[in-house]
Enzyme design. Structure first.
Site, PDB file in Angstrom:
ATOM      1  CG  ASP A  38      -4.858   0.048  -0.793  1.00 38.83           C
ATOM      2  OD1 ASP A  38      -4.246   1.121  -0.773  1.00 38.83           O
ATOM      3  OD2 ASP A  38      -5.638  -0.300   0.110  1.00 38.83           O
ATOM      4  CB  SER A  84      -6.404   2.291   2.901  1.00 40.41           C
ATOM      5  OG  SER A  84      -5.430   2.470   1.912  1.00 40.41           O
ATOM      6  CG  HIS A 151      -3.809  -3.759   5.951  1.00 45.67           C
ATOM      7  ND1 HIS A 151      -3.947  -2.789   4.971  1.00 45.67           N
ATOM      8  CD2 HIS A 151      -2.698  -3.426   6.649  1.00 45.67           C
ATOM      9  CE1 HIS A 151      -2.955  -1.927   5.078  1.00 45.67           C
ATOM     10  NE2 HIS A 151      -2.186  -2.284   6.084  1.00 45.67           N
ATOM     11  CD  GLU A 268      -6.402  -4.253  -0.148  1.00 43.65           C
ATOM     12  OE1 GLU A 268      -6.271  -3.040   0.113  1.00 43.65           O
ATOM     13  OE2 GLU A 268      -6.299  -5.153   0.713  1.00 43.65           O
ATOM     14  CG  ASP A 273      -1.312   2.004  -0.229  1.00 41.21           C
ATOM     15  OD1 ASP A 273      -1.577   3.135  -0.667  1.00 41.21           O
ATOM     16  OD2 ASP A 273      -1.072   1.779   0.975  1.00 41.21           O
ATOM     17  CG  HIS A 316      -6.011   5.905  -1.534  1.00 43.02           C
ATOM     18  ND1 HIS A 316      -4.665   5.690  -1.737  1.00 43.02           N
ATOM     19  CD2 HIS A 316      -6.366   5.049  -0.542  1.00 43.02           C
ATOM     20  CE1 HIS A 316      -4.228   4.765  -0.911  1.00 43.02           C
ATOM     21  NE2 HIS A 316      -5.249   4.356  -0.180  1.00 43.02           N
TER      22      HIS A 316
END
Length: 549
Positions: A38, A84, A151, A268, A273, A316
């Site tokens: 992430d 996200s 999340h 993940e 992130d 991203h």
């Protein structure tokens, strides 16, 4: 004329090449592992690779390196820089969405939409690749994360709502979505109803018990959660209490691969992130490396198994991380020592060191900081730590202006390096794409998030278009039941739809996968959703037949 025909011929050839690149046939495989670091910008990957080389942690290459095959353009439906929730939702559903949206169709924003958005579809839950893999192909499904399980990214795979922060509604859907494996954090989010659901579905629940996690050998569904919310950053993690992302990935694969129909697993690297938001360089590097070790485990399995594809890509970018910044003089003469010696001495992230320093006496701050970073603090730096608003504020007049100690720590640590950050938020550049497929059918070149969804659809082997499956399992209650035959009660924790026809009464609670027909519980096979904005229940179309029986 001849020149015109030549130009048209070249254009046609280019279009054919483009079509072959993006739309060539993909051979479906038994198992698919989707891995998302992430918020990982390419600068983080580059720094992690150099850090690994400098510290001799395992060769000159990262585990993703042999498999990098392109880039991905990520975006929300109405903004080039994504949050996200909508970015992974686009991978999962094929439809880019707005900030906060979790696997639903976005409302139209005509002045800003980057793609066509049908206003009539607003807030429609959209079937995800994970759900389709379970429903159509009867595959086992799993999620492995290092944050609380509802999340954004894990939620995007297995729940539907227009606000990513509504954990009550999202977590319930995840518990009722018949997942075979969930490893991560979030014990504080579990409810009695979720625990009851696990008992009814023979789902083993392990909480904060590493030994039980490691010794589990059963075939039952399993949730293993560590910590009230998120896991610590990998460099701060107590390995006697919390498993690594690599270990969770290995154990998830081992468990899911018992299913004869194969599996779909999303892994993940959640907190790359988070640490990028905090502009913590050592955290970015080490958190990505923890993810890359999990990639290594997945690729090892795939290569030995011969029936597994692995797709690795961020959702991203974040922070604009760079190796080099304005104060790096003679950048082209900077050595590996100049760039990586200091950061390699850091034994904690800023957050991890804050948790240690916050309990230290003022006179011990210097020595403790030195122990974990090899930095000799200046008096001004000591003062910045002591005056942090969550430690001690020396001047009460300045208390509202002071920063948390963690922020001050990161500033000090970064000042001894030459890493740069342009923002504390997400960024809009393309992200890397890496993939392994046993027959070499990988997505190449620059792909959009929509094309990634198309690839996942093909490689899983799905046949029913996601749009058609959405019509079947997320029909509006107004399209299924006759006007006047139903009522909606929103006074309960979870809204309830009650439908009456003849002697039959059907009660459908939102955000679950069960209903009650004349008081008898029935399984629906997919979750229901209630959207308060348009006061609509979305539920299986087949319920129309149930109430008519």
């Amino acid at each position: 004329m001849r020149k015109t025909l030549l130009i048209l011929g070249l254009v046609l050839l280019c279009n054919i090449v483009w079509a072959q690149q993006y739309h060539r046939p993909v051979k479906a495989v038994k198992n698919v592992i989707l891995m998302i670091p992430d918020g990982t910008s390419i600068g983080v990957v580059s720094a992690a690779r150099w850090y690994q080389i400098y510290n001799r942690l395992g060769g000159d290459n990262l585990n993703i390196d042999p498999y990098i095959c392109g880039t991905v353009k990520t975006f929300s439906s109405n903004a080039p820089i994504g949050d996200s929730a909508p970015t992974t939702s686009a991978y999962m559903t094929g439809m880019p969405q707005q900030t906060g949206n979790v696997a639903i169709y976005p409302p139209a924003d005509p002045e800003n939409d980057l793609i066509y958005v049908d206003p009539a579809m607003a807030y429609q839950p959209l079937t995800t690749i994970l759900e389709a893999a379970r429903i159509e192909k009867n595959k086992a499904t799993g999620l492995v994360v290092t944050v609380e399980f509802p999340h954004a990214t894990p939620a995007d795979c297995s729940s539907h709502y227009h606000k990513r922060g509504e954990y009550k509604y999202i977590a319930s859907q995840m518990a009722y979505n018949n997942l075979d494996v969930v490893f991560g954090g979030g014990t504080s989010i579990l409810t009695d109803d979720m625990r009851d659901r696990f008992t009814k579905t023979n789902t083993t629940l392990i909480e904060n018990d590493l030994n039980a996690f490691r010794n589990f050998q059963g075939r039952d569904k399993i949730w293993a959660l560590f910590g009230d919310k998120e896991h610590p950053y990998d460099i701060d993690r107590d390995s006697t209490l919390i498993p690594s992302l690599k270990e969770m990935t290995e154990r998830a694969i081992a468990h899911l691969s018992q299913n004869e129909n194969g599996f779909f697993l999303m892994v993940e690297g959640s907190k790359v992130d988070w640490v990028a938001h905090g502009n913590d360089a050592v955290g970015c590097i080490t958190e990505y490396l923890a993810f890359d070790r999990a990639v290594g485990a997945a690729i090892d399995f795939a290569r030995k198994d011969g029936e597994t594809a692995v797709i690795i890509l961020p959702d991203h970018g974040n922070s604009g991380f760079t190796i080099g910044r304005r104060d790096l003089k003679r950048y082209d003469k900077a050595t590996k020592d100049d760039l990586f010696a200091n950061v390699s001495k850091y034994k904690r992230t800023g957050e991890g060191l804050e948790k240690i320093l916050i309990n230290e006496k003022p006179e011990n701050i210097k020595a403790t900081f030195k122990k974990y970073t090899d930095i000799d603090l200046t008096e001004d730096e000591v003062e910045s730590l002591l005056s942090s608003k969550n430690y001690k504020e020396t001047d009460y007049m300045k208390k509202s202006e002071s920063q948390n100690m963690g922020h001050a720590i990161v500033d000090i640590m970064n000042s001894r390096t030459y890493f740069g950050f342009t923002t504390g938020g997400h960024t809009g550049e393309e992200v890397f794409l890496a993939a392994y497929h046993p027959q070499g059918d990988m997505p190449l070149g620059m792909n959009t998030n929509i094309q990634i969804n198309n690839y996942l659809f093909d490689v899983v082997g799905l046949k029913t278009p996601l749009k058609e499956m959405t019509r079947q399992i997320f029909a509006k209650h107004t399209d299924i039941f006759e006007p006047g035959s139903y009522t909606i009660d929103t006074s309960k924790d979870f809204p309830e739809l009650t439908v009456k026809k003849g002697n039959n009464t059907l009660v459908v609670p939102a955000f679950k996968s069960i209903a009650y027909l004349n008081g008898q519980e029935i399984e629906l096979g997919s979750v229901t959703t209630y959207i308060d904005v348009n006061e609509t229940f979305y539920l299986p179309e087949s319920l129309k037949d149930k109430i008519s029986e």
